[in-house]
Design an enzyme around this catalytic site. Structure first.
Site, PDB file in Angstrom:
ATOM      1  N   LYS A   6       0.835  -1.209   0.000  1.00 30.12           N
ATOM      2  CA  LYS A   6       0.000   0.000   0.000  1.00 30.12           C
ATOM      3  C   LYS A   6       0.868   1.258   0.000  1.00 30.12           C
ATOM      4  O   LYS A   6       0.629   2.181  -0.767  1.00 30.12           O
ATOM      5  CB  LYS A   6      -0.891  -0.012   1.248  1.00 30.12           C
ATOM      6  CG  LYS A   6      -1.507   1.329   1.605  1.00 30.12           C
ATOM      7  CD  LYS A   6      -2.341   1.272   2.854  1.00 30.12           C
ATOM      8  CE  LYS A   6      -1.610   1.462   4.162  1.00 30.12           C
ATOM      9  NZ  LYS A   6      -1.304   2.848   4.544  1.00 30.12           N
ATOM     10  N   ASN A   7       1.872   1.282   0.879  1.00 33.74           N
ATOM     11  CA  ASN A   7       2.654   2.508   1.043  1.00 33.74           C
ATOM     12  C   ASN A   7       3.656   2.742  -0.086  1.00 33.74           C
ATOM     13  O   ASN A   7       4.291   3.788  -0.147  1.00 33.74           O
ATOM     14  CB  ASN A   7       3.344   2.518   2.411  1.00 33.74           C
ATOM     15  CG  ASN A   7       2.333   2.731   3.531  1.00 33.74           C
ATOM     16  OD1 ASN A   7       1.184   3.086   3.274  1.00 33.74           O
ATOM     17  ND2 ASN A   7       2.760   2.497   4.758  1.00 33.74           N
ATOM     18  N   CYS A  42      -3.753  13.196  13.283  1.00 35.33           N
ATOM     19  CA  CYS A  42      -4.488  11.943  13.153  1.00 35.33           C
ATOM     20  C   CYS A  42      -4.272  11.120  14.407  1.00 35.33           C
ATOM     21  O   CYS A  42      -3.585  11.549  15.332  1.00 35.33           O
ATOM     22  CB  CYS A  42      -4.086  11.189  11.895  1.00 35.33           C
ATOM     23  SG  CYS A  42      -2.473  10.462  12.027  1.00 35.33           S
ATOM     24  N   ARG A  64       1.625  14.754  13.142  1.00 36.89           N
ATOM     25  CA  ARG A  64       2.029  14.539  11.760  1.00 36.89           C
ATOM     26  C   ARG A  64       2.021  15.802  10.891  1.00 36.89           C
ATOM     27  O   ARG A  64       1.237  15.909   9.937  1.00 36.89           O
ATOM     28  CB  ARG A  64       1.185  13.424  11.122  1.00 36.89           C
ATOM     29  CG  ARG A  64       1.332  12.117  11.875  1.00 36.89           C
ATOM     30  CD  ARG A  64       0.549  11.001  11.251  1.00 36.89           C
ATOM     31  NE  ARG A  64       1.189  10.441  10.091  1.00 36.89           N
ATOM     32  CZ  ARG A  64       0.652   9.497   9.330  1.00 36.89           C
ATOM     33  NH1 ARG A  64      -0.538   9.042   9.598  1.00 36.89           N
ATOM     34  NH2 ARG A  64       1.300   9.018   8.293  1.00 36.89           N
ATOM     35  N   PRO A  65       2.877  16.761  11.186  1.00 34.41           N
ATOM     36  CA  PRO A  65       2.951  17.959  10.345  1.00 34.41           C
ATOM     37  C   PRO A  65       3.539  17.647   8.968  1.00 34.41           C
ATOM     38  O   PRO A  65       4.075  16.555   8.753  1.00 34.41           O
ATOM     39  CB  PRO A  65       3.888  18.881  11.126  1.00 34.41           C
ATOM     40  CG  PRO A  65       4.701  17.984  11.985  1.00 34.41           C
ATOM     41  CD  PRO A  65       3.882  16.753  12.255  1.00 34.41           C
ATOM     42  N   ASP A  75       5.243   0.660  11.958  1.00 32.89           N
ATOM     43  CA  ASP A  75       4.001   0.022  11.501  1.00 32.89           C
ATOM     44  C   ASP A  75       3.874  -1.435  11.960  1.00 32.89           C
ATOM     45  O   ASP A  75       2.865  -2.086  11.673  1.00 32.89           O
ATOM     46  CB  ASP A  75       3.895   0.086   9.961  1.00 32.89           C
ATOM     47  CG  ASP A  75       3.686   1.510   9.463  1.00 32.89           C
ATOM     48  OD1 ASP A  75       3.349   2.385  10.276  1.00 32.89           O
ATOM     49  OD2 ASP A  75       3.876   1.743   8.255  1.00 32.89           O
ATOM     50  N   ILE A 125       9.014   7.075  16.492  1.00 29.18           N
ATOM     51  CA  ILE A 125       8.586   7.784  15.272  1.00 29.18           C
ATOM     52  C   ILE A 125       7.345   8.654  15.527  1.00 29.18           C
ATOM     53  O   ILE A 125       7.311   9.812  15.123  1.00 29.18           O
ATOM     54  CB  ILE A 125       8.278   6.792  14.124  1.00 29.18           C
ATOM     55  CG1 ILE A 125       9.431   5.806  13.917  1.00 29.18           C
ATOM     56  CG2 ILE A 125       7.933   7.525  12.826  1.00 29.18           C
ATOM     57  CD1 ILE A 125      10.687   6.395  13.333  1.00 29.18           C
ATOM     58  N   ARG A 129      -8.407  -0.540   5.091  1.00 29.96           N
ATOM     59  CA  ARG A 129      -7.489   0.444   4.470  1.00 29.96           C
ATOM     60  C   ARG A 129      -6.162  -0.201   4.121  1.00 29.96           C
ATOM     61  O   ARG A 129      -5.464   0.286   3.220  1.00 29.96           O
ATOM     62  CB  ARG A 129      -7.227   1.614   5.438  1.00 29.96           C
ATOM     63  CG  ARG A 129      -8.436   2.461   5.680  1.00 29.96           C
ATOM     64  CD  ARG A 129      -8.076   3.662   6.510  1.00 29.96           C
ATOM     65  NE  ARG A 129      -7.078   4.490   5.830  1.00 29.96           N
ATOM     66  CZ  ARG A 129      -6.618   5.628   6.293  1.00 29.96           C
ATOM     67  NH1 ARG A 129      -7.062   6.102   7.434  1.00 29.96           N
ATOM     68  NH2 ARG A 129      -5.709   6.321   5.627  1.00 29.96           N
TER      69      ARG A 129
END
Ligand code: EPZ
Length: 426
Positions: free
Chosen positions: A22-23, A123, A128-129, A313, A335, A405
């Site tokens: 996906k990523n 989120c 998460r800028p 992840d 992270i 997702r």
């Protein structure tokens, strides 16, 4: 809203096919904006986030068509043609659904000299800028203002090559700037760039489109900009987080499974920890095999870090394993500042976890017990699936759309290996 019901305690036996990442797929789809010719991507996973990106690109005027499909090893093939772009605006309604939408910013600005992209909000896993994306584009000569919730970017004379040093590793900023630099005037150097396999996949595709990029796989990427790029065909790299998640499923349930289409080199940091915890893992001709028989998992410590470190992840999934391991485990998340939302849900299933700042101390318990649970992001949700597979009794996972997702046919893949899991349609 669909739910997933599972009853724990069954070992897993058989094989599971791994799809495309996906990523990797999301930035690759955005890269289609760089050329007026068609970009064809194969091994595209069937996921909600892919549909969201396709929808965003269509809204910009990209012609998107898909073929291939269910069950074939190559997955779906998608053709993207950005020959007739009708809008350079990425609206709030689409960007808020998926943060990766911000990846259209670099390609649109580089090719059309303007882009207006909604600023993604915070989120579930952190603030998460996108300051690093903006910093890099400004260094390449873009004028950027953030107004009314939108990033308004202009570069009427085109982008210029620049030397950009990231103060912190960012996957998305590296991807956005790689794509922008491919069409910039002159040479761009990205220092302290992310090295994730999804970045190398994007570099390979950009090179196939005619870009000149040195330093693939390293933290130092040099991009010699071209006036235009051509169409190309590219096969998406296997999903290392899907691989890691099914390795973790076998580790927690016991049994023996082959993950076909998987590559061990993509997931070494996780495999090392699973071996330390008591699993046997090896590369086969078709993929990766994993087995755990008899003995209980052992607690191991780990720290998340940019690739090739332990992936953030996979932190939640590994925590579920540690919840039932023999001994204690110290898990540190470096992270994202808020990526422990699965902890209270695991606690409801009987886990013993104490969080101190960015670290969690997990004291393994002999067993978890099933419970109704829910989570607010993709990896936290799947960690609850893993916990449920090991728990005594029934677990019901709510808000399954998070799983959809990022995991294609999760319940089918697990039940084919003997797990007692089903989707309840509402
Ligand atoms: C990518 O997100 C992945 N998403 C995430 O996958 C993954 O968790 C993350 O990389 C880290 O590996 C996609 O590839 C679509 P970052 P990204 O920019 O690019 C901070 C999943 O479950 N930062 O590497 O958004 C940021 O807040 C997901 O599939 C800035 O401060 O992550 C974070 O703390 C979720 N300013 C850190 O850097 C910036 O401008 C790393 O973020 C950009 C990032």
């Amino acid at each position: 809203m669909d739910r997933i019901r599972l009853r724990g305690g069954k070992p897993l036996e058989g094989s599971i096919g791994i799809g495309g990442a996906k990523n990797a797929a999301l930035p690759l789809m955005a890269a289609s904006l760089l050329s007026e010719e068609t970009l064809t991507l194969s091994n595209v996973p069937h996921l909600a986030d892919i549909a969201t990106m396709a929808h965003l690109l269509q809204q910009h005027g990209v012609d998107v068509s898909m073929d291939g499909g269910n069950g074939t090893p190559e997955g779906r093939t998608i053709h993207l043609n950005a020959g007739k772009i009708t809008s350079t605006l990425a609206p709030y309604d689409l960007v808020r659904k998926m943060r990766a939408s911000v990846l259209v910013l670099g390609p649109l600005l580089a090719r059309f000299g303007e882009a207006e992209v909604s600023l993604p909000g915070g989120c579930a896993i952190g603030t998460r800028p996108v300051d690093l994306h903006i910093m890099g584009l400004k260094a390449m000569g873009a004028e950027i203002n953030v107004e009314n919730g939108y990033i308004k970017a202009r570069a009427k004379q085109g982008l210029k090559g620049a030397v950009i040093r990231f103060p912190q590793v960012s996957v998305g900023a590296t991807e956005n700037l790689l794509m922008a630099a491919a069409l910039a005037d002159g040479t761009t150097v990205l220092e302290n760039a992310a090295r994730e396999p999804e970045i190398s996949d994007l570099v390979q595709c950009l090179v196939a489109m005619g870009a000149m990029i040195d330093g693939i796989g390293s933290e130092h990427l040099t991009i010699h900009g071209k006036p235009s790029l051509r169409g190309a065909t590219h096969k998406i790299v296997p999903d290392r987080i899907e691989i890691g998640t099914y390795l973790a499923a076998v580790a927690i349930c016991g049994g023996k499974v082959e993950l076909t289409g998987a590559r061990l080199d993509l997931i070494e940091a996780v495999a090392e920890k699973l071996v330390e915890a008591g699993c046997e893992i090896g590369q086969t001709t078709r993929g990766i095999s994993i087995a755990r028989n008899g003995s209980r998992l052992k607690g191991v410590d780990f720290l998340t870090a940019p690739y090739p470190g332990f992936p953030t992840d996979m932190q939640a999934q590994m925590m579920s394993l540690m919840a039932v391991a023999d001994g204690a485990s110290m898990i540190t998340e470096t992270i994202f500042e808020n990526r422990f939302m699965h902890v209270p849900e695991l606690a409801r299933m009987g886990a013993n976890i104490v969080v101190h700042g960015s670290s969690a101390l997990v004291r393994g318990v002999p067993k978890l017990t099933g419970a109704p649970v829910m989570a607010t992001d993709l990896r936290a949700s799947v960690s609850l699936v893993l916990a449920g597979l090991a728990a005594e009794g029934e677990t019901v996972i709510n808000r399954v759309y998070h799983l959809d997702r990022g995991y294609e046919r999760l319940e089918d893949k697990l039940s084919a290996c003997g797990a007692d899991i089903e989707r309840l349609k509402d």
